[in-house]
Design a protein around this motif. Structure first.
Motif, short mmCIF file in Angstrom:
data_model
loop_
_atom_site.label_atom_id
_atom_site.label_comp_id
_atom_site.label_asym_id
_atom_site.label_seq_id
_atom_site.Cartn_x
_atom_site.Cartn_y
_atom_site.Cartn_z
N PRO A 152 0.83 -1.21 0.00
CA PRO A 152 0.00 0.00 0.00
C PRO A 152 0.87 1.25 0.00
CG PRO A 152 0.17 -0.88 2.23
CD PRO A 152 1.02 -1.76 1.35
N LYS A 153 0.35 2.30 -0.64
CA LYS A 153 0.96 3.64 -0.47
C LYS A 153 -0.20 4.55 -0.03
CE LYS A 153 3.38 7.18 -3.23
NZ LYS A 153 3.97 7.93 -2.16
N TYR A 154 -0.07 5.09 1.18
CA TYR A 154 -1.20 5.82 1.73
C TYR A 154 -1.20 7.27 1.27
CZ TYR A 154 -1.66 1.72 4.64
OH TYR A 154 -1.82 0.43 5.06
N LEU A 155 -2.35 7.70 0.79
CA LEU A 155 -2.54 9.10 0.39
C LEU A 155 -3.77 9.63 1.11
CD1 LEU A 155 -2.24 9.03 -3.53
CD2 LEU A 155 -0.44 9.41 -1.87
N THR A 156 -3.80 10.94 1.34
CA THR A 156 -5.02 11.51 1.92
C THR A 156 -5.68 12.49 0.97
OG1 THR A 156 -3.62 13.11 3.05
CG2 THR A 156 -4.37 11.25 4.36
N ASN A 157 -4.95 12.87 -0.08
CA ASN A 157 -5.52 13.82 -1.03
C ASN A 157 -5.48 13.23 -2.45
OD1 ASN A 157 -6.20 15.89 -2.68
ND2 ASN A 157 -4.70 17.35 -1.90
N PRO A 158 -6.64 12.82 -2.98
CA PRO A 158 -6.64 12.15 -4.28
C PRO A 158 -6.80 13.10 -5.47
CG PRO A 158 -8.80 11.97 -3.29
CD PRO A 158 -7.97 12.83 -2.36
N THR A 159 -6.70 14.41 -5.25
CA THR A 159 -7.05 15.34 -6.33
C THR A 159 -6.16 15.17 -7.57
OG1 THR A 159 -5.78 17.02 -5.18
CG2 THR A 159 -8.16 17.17 -4.96
N LYS A 160 -4.93 14.67 -7.39
CA LYS A 160 -4.04 14.52 -8.56
C LYS A 160 -4.20 13.16 -9.23
CE LYS A 160 -0.57 17.98 -7.74
NZ LYS A 160 -0.41 18.39 -6.33
N MET A 161 -5.07 12.33 -8.71
CA MET A 161 -5.29 11.00 -9.30
C MET A 161 -6.07 11.15 -10.61
SD MET A 161 -3.84 8.78 -7.41
CE MET A 161 -2.53 9.96 -7.13
N PRO A 162 -5.99 10.15 -11.51
CA PRO A 162 -6.64 10.29 -12.83
C PRO A 162 -8.13 10.63 -12.73
CG PRO A 162 -5.26 8.32 -12.77
CD PRO A 162 -5.21 8.91 -11.39
N LEU A 163 -8.86 10.05 -11.79
CA LEU A 163 -10.29 10.38 -11.66
C LEU A 163 -10.56 11.22 -10.41
CD1 LEU A 163 -11.84 6.88 -12.63
CD2 LEU A 163 -11.47 8.87 -14.12
N GLY A 164 -9.50 11.69 -9.77
CA GLY A 164 -9.67 12.48 -8.54
C GLY A 164 -10.15 11.63 -7.37
N ARG A 165 -9.97 10.32 -7.48
CA ARG A 165 -10.45 9.40 -6.43
C ARG A 165 -9.42 8.32 -6.18
NH1 ARG A 165 -16.40 9.33 -6.33
NH2 ARG A 165 -17.13 10.75 -7.93
N LEU A 166 -9.61 7.61 -5.06
CA LEU A 166 -8.85 6.39 -4.75
C LEU A 166 -9.86 5.26 -4.60
CD1 LEU A 166 -6.38 7.87 -2.09
CD2 LEU A 166 -5.82 7.16 -4.42
N PRO A 167 -9.44 4.01 -4.90
CA PRO A 167 -8.08 3.50 -5.10
C PRO A 167 -7.58 3.68 -6.53
CG PRO A 167 -9.63 1.70 -5.33
CD PRO A 167 -10.44 2.92 -4.97
N VAL A 168 -6.22 3.60 -6.63
CA VAL A 168 -5.51 3.56 -7.91
C VAL A 168 -4.43 2.49 -7.78
CG1 VAL A 168 -3.94 4.84 -9.40
CG2 VAL A 168 -5.96 5.99 -8.47
N LEU A 169 -4.30 1.66 -8.80
CA LEU A 169 -3.25 0.63 -8.78
C LEU A 169 -2.12 1.04 -9.71
CD1 LEU A 169 -2.70 -2.28 -7.61
CD2 LEU A 169 -3.43 -3.14 -9.86
#
Ligand SMILES: N[C@@H](CCC(=O)N[C@@H](CS)C(=O)NCC(=O)O)C(=O)O
Length: 233
Positions: free
Chosen positions: A36-53
């Motif tokens: 796991p890599k823990y994040l608290t802010n998903p805004t930079k993720m492709p859909l702005g959400r978690l999870p991401v693999l």
């Protein structure tokens, strides 16, 4: 090694998020090596959400269903042996849980004043003190807008409980004495649904929804069995 970008653990589950916990359960069932890599802010993720693999070959896969599909391309068949009818039933039950029961659980966590202080400390406690309250308040307002637009936050407490109780009845009826929803071992439906029940039974304040799960021996036994099979430790 695969890396799952996920919200951190809380309330006795390996992530705040039912979708991240589902991805963790699928990875566990797949037997793949992952971290796991823990994040608290998903805004930079492709859909702005978690999870991401993140895969070894540099792919970035957002969304728990896409993560499931990726693991299936690697040969992990989560619904092996299920009939076409059971696969259809499983799909409908997962959609019901992810689109409705999960919103009911989020309502209790985020919008009930008696749950909120504990949820706020669990989700935002690691932020610098000066940012903690403004960010938590902003996120709570965002969740309130989302759950109002969804509709679940518009009902009276009584109506909401009636509707969510029907979801729980559908899950109970599907279990019907079996150890897991569709087999004697966990399938994709268990990975998606058991974490939501686990989060409801462990809500940090006494709510009608929590009581519906806690007071049902079959659901509680299922949650404990599923925890041991899907995210032991
Ligand atoms: N359909 C997505 C849903 C994921 C999702 O909604 N994740 C939420 C947490 S439960 C999220 O990251 N929300 C954005 C935020 O918290 O800012 C999936 O199955 O992975």
């Amino acid at each position: 090694m695969l890396t799952l970008l996920t919200f951190p653990p809380s309330f006795d589950t390996p992530s705040h998020s039912p979708f991240c916990t589902k991805a963790i359960a699928l990875l566990h069932l797949s037997g793949e090596a992952w971290q796991p890599k823990y994040l608290t802010n998903p805004t930079k993720m492709p859909l702005g959400r978690l999870p991401v693999l993140r895969t070894q070959d540099g792919q970035t896969i957002p969304d728990s269903a896409h993560i499931q599909a990726y693991l299936e391309t690697k040969g992990h068949e989560f619904d092996k042996g299920l009939s076409q009818q059971d696969r259809a039933h499983s799909h409908a039950l997962i959609r019901m849980t992810e689109q409705h029961l999960t919103a009911g659980m989020a309502h209790e966590r985020w919008l009930r004043n008696d749950c909120w202080p504990t949820v706020r400390s669990a989700f935002f406690g690691e932020l610098p003190a000066v940012l903690r309250l403004p960010i938590a308040t902003m996120m709570r307002a965002k969740v309130r807008r989302g759950l109002t637009s969804h509709g679940i936050a518009q009902f009276s407490e009584e109506d909401r409980l009636t509707r969510l109780g029907k979801d729980l009845s559908a899950i109970k009826a599907t279990l019907n004495g079996k150890p897991f929803l569709f087999a004697d071992h966990p399938t994709a439906a268990d990975a998606a649904i058991a974490p939501v029940l686990d989060m409801i039974r462990n809500l940090p304040c006494d709510t009608g929804l929590r009581r519906l799960v806690q007071e049902n021996a079959a659901l509680m036994a299922y949650v404990h069995r599923a925890r041991a099979a899907l995210y032991p430790q």
